[in-house]
Design a protein around this motif. Structure first.
Motif, PDB file in Angstrom:
ATOM      1  N   PHE A  58     -51.574  -9.725  27.796  1.00 45.18           N
ATOM      2  CA  PHE A  58     -51.843  -9.057  26.520  1.00 45.18           C
ATOM      3  C   PHE A  58     -50.748  -9.276  25.487  1.00 45.18           C
ATOM      4  O   PHE A  58     -50.974  -9.095  24.298  1.00 45.18           O
ATOM      5  CB  PHE A  58     -52.076  -7.561  26.734  1.00 45.18           C
ATOM      6  N   ARG A  59     -49.573  -9.682  25.913  1.00 46.08           N
ATOM      7  CA  ARG A  59     -48.491  -9.972  24.965  1.00 46.08           C
ATOM      8  C   ARG A  59     -48.400 -11.457  24.641  1.00 46.08           C
ATOM      9  O   ARG A  59     -47.424 -11.898  24.049  1.00 46.08           O
ATOM     10  CB  ARG A  59     -47.159  -9.478  25.525  1.00 46.08           C
ATOM     11  N   ASN A  60     -49.381 -12.210  25.079  1.00 43.95           N
ATOM     12  CA  ASN A  60     -49.449 -13.647  24.815  1.00 43.95           C
ATOM     13  C   ASN A  60     -48.209 -14.402  25.288  1.00 43.95           C
ATOM     14  O   ASN A  60     -47.688 -15.270  24.600  1.00 43.95           O
ATOM     15  CB  ASN A  60     -49.699 -13.927  23.330  1.00 43.95           C
ATOM     16  N   VAL A  61     -47.757 -14.046  26.481  1.00 44.23           N
ATOM     17  CA  VAL A  61     -46.651 -14.768  27.107  1.00 44.23           C
ATOM     18  C   VAL A  61     -47.211 -16.102  27.603  1.00 44.23           C
ATOM     19  O   VAL A  61     -48.419 -16.283  27.717  1.00 44.23           O
ATOM     20  CB  VAL A  61     -46.073 -13.928  28.268  1.00 44.23           C
ATOM     21  N   SER A  62     -46.361 -17.025  27.898  1.00 43.32           N
ATOM     22  CA  SER A  62     -46.761 -18.354  28.346  1.00 43.32           C
ATOM     23  C   SER A  62     -47.811 -18.284  29.454  1.00 43.32           C
ATOM     24  O   SER A  62     -47.707 -17.485  30.380  1.00 43.32           O
ATOM     25  CB  SER A  62     -45.527 -19.101  28.852  1.00 43.32           C
ATOM     26  N   GLY A  63     -48.800 -19.147  29.347  1.00 42.93           N
ATOM     27  CA  GLY A  63     -49.848 -19.205  30.355  1.00 42.93           C
ATOM     28  C   GLY A  63     -49.312 -19.555  31.728  1.00 42.93           C
ATOM     29  O   GLY A  63     -49.854 -19.140  32.752  1.00 42.93           O
TER      30      GLY A  63
END
Length: 93
Positions: free
Chosen positions: A49-54
């Motif tokens: 949800f925090r758009n951290v690295s995939g």
């Protein structure tokens, strides 16, 4: 993936009761696997949800999967010992 795992935990809690589920999860034999499993689920959701690295999300999903396998093996008599010895033999090759 994580939401599916949460639903699975919820369904087993529905079958055996929430208190019994918590008691089973925090049995000393399953404590570490349960904590790693729950922690990995929380961290996976936070990272997603925090758009951290995939790549980090994928790593957390793998940790989650490994902790789930280790947790499930605790319900099978000698399951952890069997898998542990098989993995050690495979790694020696």
């Amino acid at each position: 993936y994580t939401l599916g795992n949460l639903l699975s935990l919820g369904s087993t809690a529905f079958i055996v009761g929430p208190w019994k589920q918590v008691q089973n999860m925090f049995n000393p034999n399953r404590l570490v696997a349960s904590l790693v499993y729950i922690g990995a689920m929380i961290l996976t959701l936070v990272a997603a949800f925090r758009n951290v690295s995939g790549l980090i999300v994928l790593l957390l999903i793998l940790v989650q999967f490994g902790a789930l396998i280790w947790y499930v093996l605790s319900y099978i008599p000698f399951g952890r010992q069997l898998v542990g010895s098989a993995v050690s033999k495979i790694l020696r090759l």
